[in-house]
Write a protein that holds these residues in place. Sequence first.
Motif, mmCIF file in Angstrom:
data_model
loop_
_atom_site.group_PDB
_atom_site.id
_atom_site.type_symbol
_atom_site.label_atom_id
_atom_site.label_comp_id
_atom_site.label_asym_id
_atom_site.label_seq_id
_atom_site.Cartn_x
_atom_site.Cartn_y
_atom_site.Cartn_z
ATOM 1 N N ILE A 82 34.004 13.073 102.673
ATOM 2 C CA ILE A 82 34.541 12.164 102.153
ATOM 3 C C ILE A 82 33.533 11.714 101.135
ATOM 4 C CG2 ILE A 82 34.387 9.061 102.719
ATOM 5 C CD1 ILE A 82 34.545 9.309 106.404
ATOM 6 N N ALA A 83 33.975 11.279 99.639
ATOM 7 C CA ALA A 83 32.966 10.762 98.759
ATOM 8 C C ALA A 83 33.025 9.784 98.715
ATOM 9 C CB ALA A 83 33.531 12.172 97.850
ATOM 10 N N CYS A 84 32.087 8.908 98.717
ATOM 11 C CA CYS A 84 31.254 8.222 98.061
ATOM 12 C C CYS A 84 29.932 8.108 97.515
ATOM 13 C CB CYS A 84 30.667 7.109 99.817
ATOM 14 S SG CYS A 84 31.434 7.374 100.563
ATOM 15 N N ARG A 111 43.971 17.109 100.985
ATOM 16 C CA ARG A 111 43.773 17.865 102.189
ATOM 17 C C ARG A 111 42.776 17.475 103.171
ATOM 18 N NH1 ARG A 111 43.896 23.863 99.857
ATOM 19 N NH2 ARG A 111 43.083 22.631 98.163
ATOM 20 N N ARG A 112 41.457 18.062 103.002
ATOM 21 C CA ARG A 112 40.387 17.599 103.691
ATOM 22 C C ARG A 112 39.672 16.442 103.378
ATOM 23 N NH1 ARG A 112 40.182 20.191 108.682
ATOM 24 N NH2 ARG A 112 41.692 21.864 108.914
ATOM 25 N N ILE A 113 39.838 16.452 102.006
ATOM 26 C CA ILE A 113 38.841 15.452 101.043
ATOM 27 C C ILE A 113 39.202 14.449 100.958
ATOM 28 C CG2 ILE A 113 37.692 15.448 98.650
ATOM 29 C CD1 ILE A 113 37.308 18.595 98.584
ATOM 30 N N ALA A 124 34.534 5.458 94.041
ATOM 31 C CA ALA A 124 34.820 6.981 92.995
ATOM 32 C C ALA A 124 36.414 6.866 93.445
ATOM 33 C CB ALA A 124 34.545 7.802 94.744
ATOM 34 N N ALA A 125 37.104 5.928 94.093
ATOM 35 C CA ALA A 125 38.383 5.705 94.377
ATOM 36 C C ALA A 125 38.820 4.298 93.471
ATOM 37 C CB ALA A 125 38.704 5.284 95.888
ATOM 38 N N HIS A 126 38.165 3.612 93.554
ATOM 39 C CA HIS A 126 38.740 1.971 92.364
ATOM 40 C C HIS A 126 37.101 1.540 91.968
ATOM 41 C CE1 HIS A 126 37.049 0.455 96.482
ATOM 42 N NE2 HIS A 126 38.271 0.976 97.566
ATOM 43 N N SER A 162 32.261 9.947 90.096
ATOM 44 C CA SER A 162 32.343 11.087 90.672
ATOM 45 C C SER A 162 33.190 12.162 90.839
ATOM 46 C CB SER A 162 33.870 10.133 91.960
ATOM 47 O OG SER A 162 34.060 11.268 93.243
ATOM 48 N N LEU A 163 31.760 13.181 91.110
ATOM 49 C CA LEU A 163 32.449 14.747 90.809
ATOM 50 C C LEU A 163 33.755 15.109 91.896
ATOM 51 C CD1 LEU A 163 31.278 17.648 90.099
ATOM 52 C CD2 LEU A 163 29.951 17.555 91.610
ATOM 53 N N THR A 164 33.318 14.890 92.757
ATOM 54 C CA THR A 164 34.133 14.957 94.002
ATOM 55 C C THR A 164 36.042 14.395 93.135
ATOM 56 O OG1 THR A 164 33.069 14.308 95.127
ATOM 57 C CG2 THR A 164 35.125 14.740 96.697
ATOM 58 N N ARG A 165 35.728 13.532 92.256
ATOM 59 C CA ARG A 165 37.068 13.033 92.322
ATOM 60 C C ARG A 165 37.964 13.872 91.291
ATOM 61 N NH1 ARG A 165 35.877 7.802 89.495
ATOM 62 N NH2 ARG A 165 35.569 9.166 87.764
ATOM 63 N N ASP A 166 36.888 14.096 90.360
ATOM 64 C CA ASP A 166 37.039 15.018 89.881
ATOM 65 C C ASP A 166 37.834 16.675 90.128
ATOM 66 O OD1 ASP A 166 36.929 13.390 86.981
ATOM 67 O OD2 ASP A 166 35.219 14.361 86.882
#
Length: 355
Positions: free
Chosen positions: A164-166, A282-284, A290-292, A171-175
């Motif tokens: 879970i990316a918070c 998938r798993r991320i 990061a989402a909104h 966000s690096l994860t969103r990218d």
Amino acid sequence: MADRFYDLIIVGYGPVGSVAANLAGHYGLDTAVIEETASVYHLPRAAHFDNEIMRLFRRLGLADEIAPAVRPATGIDFVNAAGRRLFRFFERAGLDLRKRARGFWFYQPDLERFLRAGVQRFPHVDVHLATRVETISQSDERAETTARDLSTDRVSAFRGRYLIACDGAHSLTRDSIGATLEDYAFDQFWLVVDIFLKHTVKLPEITQQICDPSRPAIYVRSAGQHRRWEFMLMPGETAKEMERPQRVWELLSPWITPEDAEVVRAVVYSFHSLAARRWRDRRIFIAGDAAHQMPPFLGQGMCSGIRDVANLAWKLQLVVKGLARDSILDTYQTERRPHVLKVMEKSIELGHIIQ
């Protein structure tokens, strides 16, 4: 660090990440938390959460611990330029303020410290501070990050079933999962000023939305000695001009003077309304900013992020424990995104009223 396989990896340890870590601990998930900074961010950002979030804190056994950092909200007055009340958002009468208030104001650094202290109850939650995520990847069997310990410069791999990316608005994860942002066309610059009172000052006991055509503003009656004002920038004004101490005190002068208070932050922010089109790959998963991102007029930005991880955590523990199929995790976005968009819509609507 590289040898342990976790049920969950949490990237980011702000308020949303720290609640996610408490939930993971509560559900018995072996968890790694990775956070780039070495300590709680020292300046306030978010300032409000509602009674639904307090019920979650109570369920996690945190309500009594965070009580020193919060103040029950007793309503919000919409006032005109002369300070005359136009209407009140909700009445203050008849509330059991500690347990049943409709909302709470807080000082974010204090709240985060209490939330992080709560995580220390769980020996199966490992927290890695001053550790910067450098890569994020996944396969059919696992999610993986490489992260650099900023004190030793050592790079380690963290592997787990889910991530879970918070990790915030940038966000690096969103990218990394290719989740593009949808823009709902509300962008406005506001000066946010946080102060600490030096002594008792006669100020409104209730938060105010100041509907002044010459300059809309917001006054927040926060917890302890913390108070906040937010001032809308008008056409032609620049961040550099508005952040000058002299200009800040000119704006605060109807309420307080430098003899009354210390300014701890005066920064121009751009209020956005954005939502990622995809919250899971998938798993991320991505959550929180990061989402909104939404305007602050309803005080629901942090609340929405906490709702994200609350929705996700109980489903993850069912999957990890073999009590549900992985497909249940697809309901995360289908349940949370429409709710976020509706709250964002109402926040934008309220912003238009104030502006």
